[in-house]
Design a protein around this motif. Structure first.
Motif, mmCIF file in Angstrom:
data_model
loop_
_atom_site.group_PDB
_atom_site.id
_atom_site.type_symbol
_atom_site.label_atom_id
_atom_site.label_comp_id
_atom_site.label_asym_id
_atom_site.label_seq_id
_atom_site.Cartn_x
_atom_site.Cartn_y
_atom_site.Cartn_z
ATOM 1 N N HIS A 256 -3.809 -13.293 10.026
ATOM 2 C CA HIS A 256 -3.716 -11.921 10.539
ATOM 3 C C HIS A 256 -2.444 -11.245 10.023
ATOM 4 C CE1 HIS A 256 -4.292 -8.641 13.415
ATOM 5 N NE2 HIS A 256 -3.085 -8.853 13.916
ATOM 6 N N LEU A 257 -1.316 -11.934 10.119
ATOM 7 C CA LEU A 257 -0.060 -11.383 9.619
ATOM 8 C C LEU A 257 -0.142 -11.110 8.119
ATOM 9 C CD1 LEU A 257 2.800 -13.461 11.304
ATOM 10 C CD2 LEU A 257 2.109 -11.123 11.814
ATOM 11 N N SER A 258 -0.694 -12.067 7.376
ATOM 12 C CA SER A 258 -0.764 -11.932 5.919
ATOM 13 C C SER A 258 -1.618 -10.745 5.504
ATOM 14 C CB SER A 258 -1.320 -13.224 5.294
ATOM 15 O OG SER A 258 -0.436 -14.299 5.505
ATOM 16 N N ALA A 259 -2.751 -10.562 6.183
ATOM 17 C CA ALA A 259 -3.637 -9.445 5.845
ATOM 18 C C ALA A 259 -2.965 -8.106 6.121
ATOM 19 C CB ALA A 259 -4.936 -9.562 6.637
ATOM 20 N N LEU A 260 -2.269 -8.011 7.252
ATOM 21 C CA LEU A 260 -1.580 -6.757 7.582
ATOM 22 C C LEU A 260 -0.424 -6.489 6.625
ATOM 23 C CD1 LEU A 260 -1.478 -6.908 11.480
ATOM 24 C CD2 LEU A 260 -2.721 -5.250 10.082
ATOM 25 N N GLU A 261 0.338 -7.537 6.298
ATOM 26 C CA GLU A 261 1.453 -7.356 5.370
ATOM 27 C C GLU A 261 0.935 -6.884 4.009
ATOM 28 O OE1 GLU A 261 5.182 -9.791 3.368
ATOM 29 O OE2 GLU A 261 3.456 -10.905 4.121
ATOM 30 N N THR A 262 -0.134 -7.508 3.530
ATOM 31 C CA THR A 262 -0.695 -7.133 2.231
ATOM 32 C C THR A 262 -1.110 -5.666 2.223
ATOM 33 O OG1 THR A 262 -1.476 -9.385 1.779
ATOM 34 C CG2 THR A 262 -2.559 -7.591 0.587
ATOM 35 N N ARG A 263 -1.794 -5.229 3.285
ATOM 36 C CA ARG A 263 -2.271 -3.840 3.336
ATOM 37 C C ARG A 263 -1.099 -2.862 3.440
ATOM 38 N NH1 ARG A 263 -3.942 -0.125 1.437
ATOM 39 N NH2 ARG A 263 -5.244 1.491 2.399
ATOM 40 N N CYS A 264 -0.085 -3.176 4.249
ATOM 41 C CA CYS A 264 1.059 -2.270 4.383
ATOM 42 C C CYS A 264 1.846 -2.178 3.080
ATOM 43 C CB CYS A 264 1.968 -2.728 5.528
ATOM 44 S SG CYS A 264 1.390 -2.244 7.168
ATOM 45 N N ARG A 265 1.956 -3.277 2.361
ATOM 46 C CA ARG A 265 2.667 -3.213 1.078
ATOM 47 C C ARG A 265 1.862 -2.421 0.046
ATOM 48 N NH1 ARG A 265 7.360 -5.615 1.480
ATOM 49 N NH2 ARG A 265 7.660 -7.457 2.800
ATOM 50 N N GLU A 266 0.539 -2.458 0.164
ATOM 51 C CA GLU A 266 -0.286 -1.585 -0.684
ATOM 52 C C GLU A 266 -0.004 -0.118 -0.368
ATOM 53 O OE1 GLU A 266 -4.149 -4.608 -1.184
ATOM 54 O OE2 GLU A 266 -4.245 -2.884 0.157
ATOM 55 N N HIS B 294 -1.523 2.413 11.055
ATOM 56 C CA HIS B 294 -0.764 2.784 12.250
ATOM 57 C C HIS B 294 0.621 2.137 12.221
ATOM 58 C CE1 HIS B 294 -0.679 4.265 16.471
ATOM 59 N NE2 HIS B 294 0.242 3.323 16.575
ATOM 60 N N ILE B 295 0.674 0.854 11.896
ATOM 61 C CA ILE B 295 1.957 0.148 11.803
ATOM 62 C C ILE B 295 2.830 0.783 10.727
ATOM 63 C CG2 ILE B 295 3.019 -2.041 11.115
ATOM 64 C CD1 ILE B 295 0.600 -3.449 12.460
ATOM 65 N N TRP B 296 2.216 1.125 9.616
ATOM 66 C CA TRP B 296 2.967 1.636 8.459
ATOM 67 C C TRP B 296 3.690 2.942 8.783
ATOM 68 C CZ3 TRP B 296 2.632 5.814 4.957
ATOM 69 C CH2 TRP B 296 3.348 5.633 3.764
ATOM 70 N N ARG B 297 3.071 3.774 9.623
ATOM 71 C CA ARG B 297 3.685 5.084 9.890
ATOM 72 C C ARG B 297 4.505 5.140 11.180
ATOM 73 N NH1 ARG B 297 -1.941 6.286 10.976
ATOM 74 N NH2 ARG B 297 -2.257 6.667 13.199
ATOM 75 N N SER B 298 4.438 4.093 12.017
ATOM 76 C CA SER B 298 5.118 4.139 13.327
ATOM 77 C C SER B 298 6.595 3.795 13.219
ATOM 78 C CB SER B 298 4.437 3.173 14.301
ATOM 79 O OG SER B 298 3.114 3.591 14.590
ATOM 80 N N VAL B 299 7.392 4.461 14.054
ATOM 81 C CA VAL B 299 8.846 4.242 14.106
ATOM 82 C C VAL B 299 9.282 4.333 15.565
ATOM 83 C CG1 VAL B 299 11.120 5.028 13.336
ATOM 84 C CG2 VAL B 299 9.139 5.297 11.831
ATOM 85 N N GLY B 300 10.243 3.487 15.956
ATOM 86 C CA GLY B 300 10.782 3.524 17.308
ATOM 87 C C GLY B 300 12.278 3.302 17.304
ATOM 88 N N PRO B 301 12.891 3.196 18.478
ATOM 89 C CA PRO B 301 14.338 3.017 18.568
ATOM 90 C C PRO B 301 14.858 1.770 17.851
ATOM 91 C CG PRO B 301 13.444 3.648 20.705
ATOM 92 C CD PRO B 301 12.273 3.385 19.816
#
Length: 207
Positions: A184-194, A151-158
């Motif tokens: 928590h931050l590290s796990a999300l960053e790792t997944r988004c960079r994947e 969800h974070i990877w595809r979301s865009v805002g102003p």
């Protein structure tokens, strides 16, 4: 005795995008809280129709009560920066932050800890902090890491891409202190960079 200094503790975008009129800043941490991407962003990293995700603070015991199986059960320290604001501009900065944090955040006063000569101690009493409590309309709660990362990877805002908010925050937290890790931050960053890498591989394979 003069008036109490206006100190704001930032644990999200305030770390990499500080408020104006700062006269001093000090890295530190909160105890008994978790930082989670549990808040919808309708106005910065998403839209009203498709909200992104941004971080909020949650009391550890509250998070444990409704998060299901949190993958990071032992995290209860949140690193950030305490900013002391020039008293001449206190009213202006309060108005600025109230507007910037208007999407569900509530002002609380919290003690900021630091490590002094190897010992944990409170370094600032009653700093102001914007918290998205779990009863505010934008609170989304706990989501599985993979679903949240996508969800974070595809979301865009102003204010830009949601994943850039994550990347900037993760990098900023790592720079605060040798101890300033956030699972928590590290796990999300790792997944988004994947996901970035998967997208790049897909693009390269297109004719």
């Amino acid at each position: 005795m003069g008036e109490k200094a206006y100190v704001v503790f930032g644990y999200g975008s305030l770390i990499f995008k500080p408020p104006p009129h700062v006269v001093a800043e000090q890295p530190g941490f909160l105890k008994g809280y978790v930082r989670r991407f549990a808040q919808k962003s309708h106005d910065h990293r998403g839209t009203p129709e498709s909200p992104g995700r941004v971080v909020t603070l949650v009391h550890k015991e509250d998070w444990d009560a409704f998060s299901g199986s949190d993958p990071f059960p032992n995290d209860d320290v949140v690193w950030g920066i305490a900013y002391t604001i020039d008293p001449l501009y206190e009213s202006e900065v309060r108005d600025y932050l109230d507007y910037r944090e208007k999407d569900g955040y509530t002002l609380e006063e919290l003690n900021v800890w630091g490590i002094v000569d190897g010992v944990e101690q409170v370094v600032i009493h009653n700093a102001f902090c914007y918290v998205g409590r779990n009863d505010n309309p934008s609170f989304i709660g706990s989501e599985p890491i993979d679903k949240l990362a996508k969800h974070i990877w595809r979301s865009v805002g102003p204010s830009g891409r949601n994943k850039d908010y994550l990347y900037d925050l993760a990098a900023a937290v790592k720079r605060l202190a040798p101890e300033s890790h956030d699972s928590h931050l590290s796990a999300l960053e790792t997944r988004c960079r994947e996901l970035d890498a998967e997208r790049n591989d897909w693009d390269e394979k297109q004719p």
